[in-house]
Design an enzyme around this catalytic site. Structure first.
Site, PDB file in Angstrom:
ATOM      1  N   ASP A  13       0.490  -1.193   0.113  1.00 39.40           N
ATOM      2  CA  ASP A  13       0.360   0.208  -0.104  1.00 39.40           C
ATOM      3  C   ASP A  13       0.928   1.227   0.175  1.00 39.40           C
ATOM      4  O   ASP A  13       1.843   1.474   0.576  1.00 39.40           O
ATOM      5  CB  ASP A  13      -0.626   0.806   1.097  1.00 39.40           C
ATOM      6  CG  ASP A  13      -1.789   1.287   1.014  1.00 39.40           C
ATOM      7  OD1 ASP A  13      -1.469   2.436   0.784  1.00 39.40           O
ATOM      8  OD2 ASP A  13      -2.892   0.748   2.086  1.00 39.40           O
ATOM      9  N   HIS A  15      -0.688   4.362  -0.021  1.00 36.24           N
ATOM     10  CA  HIS A  15      -1.422   5.892   0.136  1.00 36.24           C
ATOM     11  C   HIS A  15      -0.273   6.216   1.841  1.00 36.24           C
ATOM     12  O   HIS A  15      -0.534   5.737   3.138  1.00 36.24           O
ATOM     13  CB  HIS A  15      -2.821   5.277   1.071  1.00 36.24           C
ATOM     14  CG  HIS A  15      -3.398   5.165  -0.377  1.00 36.24           C
ATOM     15  ND1 HIS A  15      -3.314   4.198  -0.553  1.00 36.24           N
ATOM     16  CD2 HIS A  15      -3.957   5.940  -0.618  1.00 36.24           C
ATOM     17  CE1 HIS A  15      -4.338   3.990  -1.494  1.00 36.24           C
ATOM     18  NE2 HIS A  15      -4.658   4.843  -2.303  1.00 36.24           N
TER      19      HIS A  15
END
Ligand code: B12
Length: 146
Positions: A13, A15
């Site tokens: 991930d 983000h």
């Protein structure tokens, strides 16, 4: 010594905005924060928690694969002798239609607390202060007053 928090985004991930905000908020609240950044493996969390003798490990995940990424995480922490409060938060499931179900899933994986994407940094800080029975902000205020 202020309580030490390990913070990172697990798995693949990328983000970064949420943990950047959390890093700043926890630092401003008096915690020592070690931000591992995005795309952090379980092994990197465990190594950092051991190295810094962490009081808490805060895992973030936004992209919908948190359940897979967290399989075996608490078993790894236990093998490495990490004794820390663990929180996870973000967009933890695809859709998040039923957050209570999501919370159960991550509690079963071993997390002490599970937060949705509406969580404010202040809520997370208060929860950790309660769980660790500390208030670094008060300590700092007391120090200034003294
Ligand atoms: C910006 C963004 C991107 C950017 C990221 C840029 C970057 N480097 O950060 C880009 C365009 C790269 C991107 C890519 C992808 N994205 Co995106 N992205 C977003 C978006 C629009 C905003 C995220 C954001 O920054 N929010 C602002 C911050 C402040 O909020 P936050 O991250 O939620 O964090 C807060 C809380 O969640 C909480 N929190 C977070 N972590 C933790 C941890 C703890 C312990 C605690 C207590 C609290 C907590 O506190 C934070 C601060 O208040 C969201 C949609 C949305 N509105 O959330 C989609 C979203 C997260 N992305 C999504 C998806 C699917 C992807 C991709 C897989 C798309 C694709 N097919 O390629 C890729 C994944 C790439 C990867 N490897 O990670 C989905 C996830 C779906 C799901 N979980 O069901 C979302 C929800 C969009 C959607 N509605 O479909 N994305």
């Amino acid at each position: 010594m202020p309580p030490t928090v390990i913070l990172g985004v697990i798995g693949s991930d990328a983000h970064v905005v949420g943990i950047t905000i959390l890093e700043q908020a926890f630092s401003a609240a008096g915690f020592e924060v070690e931000n591992l950044g995005v795309q952090t493996s379980q092994e990197e969390f465990a190594a950092a928690a051991t190295e810094h003798d962490a009081d808490a490990v805060l895992v973030s995940s936004l992209y919908g694969h948190a359940e897979q990424d967290c399989q075996g995480f608490h078993e790894l922490l236990a093998r490495e002798g990490v004794d820390a409060v663990t929180f996870i938060g973000g967009n933890l499931a695809v859709g998040q239609d039923d957050f209570e179900q999501t919370r159960e899933t991550f509690r079963a994986l071993g997390f002490d607390r599970v937060f949705d994407s509406e969580t404010t940094p202040e809520e997370a800080i208060r929860a950790l202060e309660r769980d660790l029975n500390v208030s670094p902000r008060e300590t700092e205020t007391d120090r200034i007053r003294a």
